[in-house]
Write a protein that holds these residues in place. Structure first.
Motif, short mmCIF file in Angstrom:
data_model
loop_
_atom_site.label_atom_id
_atom_site.label_comp_id
_atom_site.label_asym_id
_atom_site.label_seq_id
_atom_site.Cartn_x
_atom_site.Cartn_y
_atom_site.Cartn_z
N UNK A 86 -9.60 -25.92 -0.72
CA UNK A 86 -8.41 -26.37 -1.46
C UNK A 86 -7.26 -25.39 -1.26
N UNK A 87 -7.56 -24.12 -1.21
CA UNK A 87 -6.51 -23.10 -1.01
C UNK A 87 -5.94 -23.18 0.41
N UNK A 88 -6.81 -23.38 1.39
CA UNK A 88 -6.36 -23.52 2.78
C UNK A 88 -5.52 -24.80 2.91
N UNK A 95 -1.76 -29.30 7.91
CA UNK A 95 -1.44 -30.70 7.58
C UNK A 95 -2.62 -31.41 6.94
N UNK A 96 -3.82 -31.04 7.29
CA UNK A 96 -4.98 -31.60 6.62
C UNK A 96 -6.15 -30.63 6.74
N UNK A 97 -6.97 -30.66 5.70
CA UNK A 97 -8.09 -29.74 5.60
C UNK A 97 -9.23 -30.48 4.92
N UNK A 98 -10.42 -30.37 5.47
CA UNK A 98 -11.54 -31.09 4.89
C UNK A 98 -12.86 -30.41 5.21
N UNK A 108 -21.96 -24.65 13.58
CA UNK A 108 -22.15 -24.08 12.24
C UNK A 108 -20.97 -24.29 11.29
N UNK A 109 -19.94 -24.97 11.74
CA UNK A 109 -18.69 -25.04 10.98
C UNK A 109 -18.72 -26.16 9.94
N UNK A 110 -18.21 -25.84 8.75
CA UNK A 110 -18.18 -26.82 7.67
C UNK A 110 -16.80 -27.02 7.06
N UNK A 111 -15.80 -26.26 7.50
CA UNK A 111 -14.44 -26.41 7.00
C UNK A 111 -13.51 -26.57 8.21
N UNK A 112 -12.67 -27.60 8.15
CA UNK A 112 -11.75 -27.91 9.25
C UNK A 112 -10.33 -27.89 8.70
#
Length: 162
Positions: A86-88, A95-98, A108-112
Motif C-alpha cells: 500500500x505504501x509503494x 502507476x499500479x502496485x499489486x 520468488x517475487x510477490x509484490x509488483x
C-alpha cells in the motif's frame, strides 16, 4: 453475470474511452438517451457487481515523456507485503502496485510495482527509493523494462454474432 440491454449499450459506448470533454458522462448519457445520473448509477452498480472493475484513465506513458517504464518485482516478507505494498502503491511515480503469489522455485517475487520515468537512470533511482522503503522486509528484487505498449484497452464486448 447477466447485464441488461442498457448496460450492454453503456459498455459499448464507453469501451473505447470517454470523450475528452468537461462533462464526459453527460455526453455519453445524451448519446444513449438516458440521464447522466442513471448512467453513473449503472456504472457504479456494474462495478459493485464485478461486471466492470473500474473506470480509469489509461495514459500513453510514452506520449507523456515517460520513455522508461519498468515493472519492478519484489520478494517481500508475507507478513509485511500488504502494508508495504500500500505504501509503494501510494508513491506518485508508481502507476499500479499489486501482490501476486510466488511461483517457487523459479519466481520468488510477490509484490509488483510499475515505475515510470523519463530514463532508465531515473527509474533505477526510483527503484532504489522503493528498496529503501521496503528495508529488511525485502529479500530480493528485479525489474523488467517495457519495450512497447502491448495493450491499452479495457473491456470489449463481442458482437452477438461472434
Amino acid at each position: 453475470m447477466n447485464i441488461d440491454a442498457t448496460d450492454r449499450r453503456i459498455i459499448a459506448a464507453t469501451q473505447g474511452g470517454l470523450p475528452l470533454v468537461p462533462q464526459p458522462y453527460a455526453v455519453v448519457a445524451g448519446e444513449l438517451g438516458i440521464d447522466e445520473e442513471e448512467l453513473c448509477t449503472r456504472l457504479r452498480t456494474m462495478q459493485d457487481r464485478g461486471v466492470i472493475r473500474r473506470v480509469a484513465v489509461a495514459p500513453n506513458h510514452y506520449a507523456l515523456g515517460m520513455l522508461a517504464n519498468g515493472m519492478s518485482v519484489w520478494d517481500v516478507a508475507d507478513a509485511a507485503v500488504a502494508d508495504l505494498g500500500a505504501r509503494v502503491g501510494a508513491l506518485d511515480y508508481v502507476s499500479h502496485c499489486y501482490e501476486r503469489p510466488r511461483a517457487l522455485p523459479d519466481w520468488p517475487y510477490n509484490l509488483f510495482a510499475m515505475i515510470h520515468g523519463s530514463s532508465r537512470a531515473e527509474v533505477e533511482d526510483k527503484r532504489g527509493r522503493i528498496a529503501a522503503l521496503l528495508g529488511d522486509a525485502c529479500r530480493g528484487h528485479d525489474i523488467l523494462y517495457s519495450t512497447q505498449i502491448l495493450k491499452k484497452t479495457g473491456l470489449r464486448l463481442r458482437s452477438k454474432e461472434g
